[in-house]
Design an enzyme around this catalytic site. Structure first.
Site, PDB file in Angstrom:
ATOM      1  N   ARG A  58       0.811  -1.216   0.000  1.00 53.48           N
ATOM      2  CA  ARG A  58       0.000   0.000   0.000  1.00 53.48           C
ATOM      3  C   ARG A  58       0.844   1.266   0.000  1.00 53.48           C
ATOM      4  O   ARG A  58       0.384   2.329  -0.405  1.00 53.48           O
ATOM      5  CB  ARG A  58      -0.964  -0.010   1.183  1.00 53.48           C
ATOM      6  N   TYR A 112     -14.243  21.696 -12.352  1.00 49.38           N
ATOM      7  CA  TYR A 112     -14.724  20.408 -12.849  1.00 49.38           C
ATOM      8  C   TYR A 112     -15.939  20.009 -12.012  1.00 49.38           C
ATOM      9  O   TYR A 112     -15.913  20.116 -10.788  1.00 49.38           O
ATOM     10  CB  TYR A 112     -13.573  19.420 -12.658  1.00 49.38           C
ATOM     11  N   ASP A 184      -6.270  22.515  -9.666  1.00 49.27           N
ATOM     12  CA  ASP A 184      -6.432  21.412 -10.616  1.00 49.27           C
ATOM     13  C   ASP A 184      -5.719  21.853 -11.889  1.00 49.27           C
ATOM     14  O   ASP A 184      -6.208  22.699 -12.631  1.00 49.27           O
ATOM     15  CB  ASP A 184      -7.926  21.159 -10.859  1.00 49.27           C
ATOM     16  N   LYS A 209      -5.605  11.945 -18.229  1.00 42.99           N
ATOM     17  CA  LYS A 209      -5.640  12.771 -19.436  1.00 42.99           C
ATOM     18  C   LYS A 209      -4.276  12.759 -20.149  1.00 42.99           C
ATOM     19  O   LYS A 209      -3.975  11.813 -20.835  1.00 42.99           O
ATOM     20  CB  LYS A 209      -6.092  14.186 -19.076  1.00 42.99           C
TER      21      LYS A 209
HETATM   22  C1  LIG Z   1     -11.035  14.404 -15.865  1.00 42.55           C
HETATM   23  C2  LIG Z   1     -10.771  15.501 -14.939  1.00 42.55           C
HETATM   24  C3  LIG Z   1     -10.640  15.275 -13.573  1.00 42.55           C
HETATM   25  C4  LIG Z   1     -10.891  13.932 -12.964  1.00 42.55           C
HETATM   26  O1  LIG Z   1     -10.002  12.973 -13.353  1.00 42.55           O
HETATM   27  P1  LIG Z   1     -10.378  11.415 -13.355  1.00 42.55           P
HETATM   28  O2  LIG Z   1      -9.048  10.795 -13.540  1.00 42.55           O
HETATM   29  O3  LIG Z   1     -11.342  11.216 -14.475  1.00 42.55           O
HETATM   30  O4  LIG Z   1     -11.004  11.119 -12.023  1.00 42.55           O
HETATM   31  C5  LIG Z   1     -10.332  16.333 -12.758  1.00 42.55           C
HETATM   32  N1  LIG Z   1     -10.180  17.569 -13.262  1.00 42.55           N
HETATM   33  C6  LIG Z   1     -10.286  17.829 -14.559  1.00 42.55           C
HETATM   34  C7  LIG Z   1     -10.099  19.213 -15.028  1.00 42.55           C
HETATM   35  C8  LIG Z   1     -10.609  16.811 -15.442  1.00 42.55           C
HETATM   36  O5  LIG Z   1     -10.784  17.080 -16.731  1.00 42.55           O
END
Ligand SMILES: *Cc1c(COP(=O)(O)O)cnc(C)c1O
Length: 398
Positions: A58, A112, A184, A209
Site C-alpha cells: 500500500r 470540474y 487542478d 488525461k
Molecule cells: C477528468 C478531470 C478530472 C478527474 O479525473 P479522473 O481521472 O477522471 O477522475 C479532474 N479535473 C479535470 C479538469 C478533469 O478534466
C-alpha cells in the site's frame, strides 16, 4: 538529475533511478503486497515511511515511486508527489489533507463538476462550508477570503469554458489571508504551467488525461512542497489510496511522450481554433492559445505550453442543430475525458451548473449559449478541419 535541463529532457530523464530500473530503461512492474524480512531483527528494524523503502504494497513499490518521482521532477517547487486511483481521488485527497470541520472552502465557479459536487456533498457532510467564486472577479474573491477561508480550489483554464484566471494573484491573496491554495492543473500539466512556482500550495492533476495519453488508464496525482507533501501522504495512507503497479508503468510510459504529444495537439488545436474563428456558425472560440480569445493575455504571461482541449459556442443554434453537428463527425469520438491520442467532441451547457459569473459569456447574446468541447488528438489537423467542415454543413440540413 540535472536541474538545468529543459522540460522536454526532464520528461525523458525523470524518475529513472538505477535502483528502480536496474539494467533496463523502464522500471519493471513490481507487483507486491508483502515484504519478506530476513529475520526477526530485520522485521523489528522496520522501514522509514518514505518512497524508496519497501514496507508493504500500500505504500508503493519501485514502479509507483518511479512515476511519482518523475512527476515531482517536472514540478518546480515540489518535495514529492502522491498518486491516487483517479483524478477525482487526487482532488479528494488534497482537500481532505487541508480541511477540517467548520472550515470554509472557496471553489472557483469553473471547477470540474465532480469537484463542485464533492465540495457541497461529501465535504459538506463533514462540516465544510463550500462557497463558489467567479475566478475573473478578483474583488469578489478578496471579499470572500476576508470572510475567512481555510482553502481555495482553483482550476485554470476551466476544462469546459476555458477561462484563464490570474493564478499568481489568487494564490498570493490566499496566502495573505492564511488560506491554502489547491489547483487542478490537469489542462496545462506542469509542462504548460508551473503551478507551485506560481504560488499554489498543492498541484493536482488527472493523469488519466495527458500523462496516460492513450485513453486506457485512470489515475491522479498531487504534488507539493513541505509540509503539504507530508500531509498528502499521511492522508492518502489513512484513506488506503494506492495505484496498481501495472497502471503506474502505463502512466510512466505515457509520460515519456507527453511533451511531443502536447506540442502536436497544441499546434493542431490552434489551427482548428483559427478555422473555427472564421465560421459564421460560431459565436465564440474558447481557446486561450488563440490570440484575441478570452484568457490569451494571461495565458501568454503565465504558461509555457498548451494542449489540445478547446471549446466553442454555437451562434443561435438549438440543441437539435448541435446534435446534428456532433453526430456528423467521423474522426471525433463522442465521449468524456480528453488528452488521448484520438480526438473527441462533447456538447456542454454550463448555465444550469454554475452559480457565479455569467453564461453565455459577456458580449454574447442569450441565444449564443450551446457549447461544444473538442479534445484534439494526434490525427492530421487538416483532416480534422475537413471533418468539422462537413459536420457544420450537416448541421444546417434539417
Ligand atoms: C477528468 C478531470 C478530472 C478527474 O479525473 P479522473 O481521472 O477522471 O477522475 C479532474 N479535473 C479535470 C479538469 C478533469 O478534466
Amino acid at each position: 538529475m540535472a536541474g538545468d535541463v529543459k522540460p522536454a529532457t526532464r520528461v525523458v530523464e525523470a524518475g529513472r533511478r538505477v535502483e528502480w530500473t536496474g539494467a533496463v530503461v523502464n522500471p519493471p512492474v513490481w507487483r507486491a503486497s508483502t515484504h519478506l524480512y530476513a529475520d526477526s531483527a530485520d522485521l523489528k528494524r522496520g522501514r522509514p515511511n518514505e518512497d524508496g523503502h519497501f514496507y508493504y504494497g500500500r505504500r508503493g513499490t519501485p514502479t509507483q515511486w518511479a512515476l511519482a518521482d518523475a512527476i515531482t521532477g517536472l514540478e518546480p517547487g515540489a518535495a514529492g508527489t502522491v498518486l491516487y486511483p483517479s483524478g477525482v481521488a487526487a482532488i479528494a485527497g488534497a482537500l481532505l489533507a487541508v480541511l477540517r470541520p467548520g472550515d470554509t472552502l472557496l471553489v472557483t465557479d469553473n471547477a470540474y463538476e465532480p469537484t463542485r459536487t464533492m465540495a457541497t456533498g461529501l465535504l459538506g457532510r463533514f462540516g465544510v462550508r463550500a462557497r463558489f467564486f467567479d475566478p475573473l472577479d478578483i474583488a469578489g474573491y478578496r471579499a470572500a477570503l476576508k470572510d475567512g477561508a481555510r482553502c481555495v480550489m482553483l482550476e485554470s483554464p476551466g476544462s469546459l469554458t476555458m477561462e484563464v484566471c490570474d493564478v499568481p494573484a489568487l494564490a498570493a491573496l490566499a496566502r495573505e489571508h492564511g488560506a491554502v491554495s489547491v489547483i487542478d492543473n490537469t489542462w496545462a500539466s506542469p509542462l504548460g504551467f508551473a503551478a507551485l512556482a506560481h504560488g499554489c500550495d498543492i498541484a493536482v492533476m488527472s493523469l488519466t488525461k495527458h500523462v496516460g495519453g492513450h485513453s486506457d488508464l485512470m489515475m491522479g496525482s498531487a504534488s507539493a512542497g513541505e509540509p503539504w507533501h507530508g500531509r498528502l501522504r499521511q492522508t492518502a495512507q489513512a484513506l488506503g489510496h494506492v495505484v496498481s503497479p501495472d497502471d503506474a508503468a502505463l502512466a510512466l510510459r505515457g509520460l515519456r511522450t507527453m511533451a511531443v504529444r502536447l506540442e502536436r495537439s497544441t499546434a493542431s488545436a490552434l489551427e482548428i481554433a483559427r478555422w473555427l474563428e472564421g465560421r459564421s456558425e460560431v459565436a465564440r472560440v474558447l481557446c486561450p492559445m488563440l490570440p484575441g480569445a478570452p484568457g490569451h493575455d494571461l495565458w501568454t504571461r503565465d504558461f509555457t505550453g498548451g494542449c489540445g482541449l478547446l471549446s466553442f459556442v454555437l451562434a443561435e443554434r438549438d440543441e437539435a442543430a448541435r446534435a446534428r453537428l456532433i453526430d456528423a463527425l467521423r474522426l471525433f469520438g463522442i465521449g468524456y475525458s480528453w488528452g488521448g491520442f484520438e480526438s473527441l467532441a462533447i456538447p456542454f451547457d454550463p448555465a444550469p451548473i454554475r452559480t457565479e459569473g455569467r453564461w453565455p459569456p459577456a458580449g454574447l447574446a442569450a441565444e449564443d449559449r450551446l457549447g461544444i468541447r473538442l479534445s484534439i488528438g494526434l490525427e492530421d489537423a487538416g483532416d480534422l478541419v475537413a471533418d468539422l467542415d462537413r459536420a457544420f454543413a450537416a448541421m444546417e440540413q434539417e
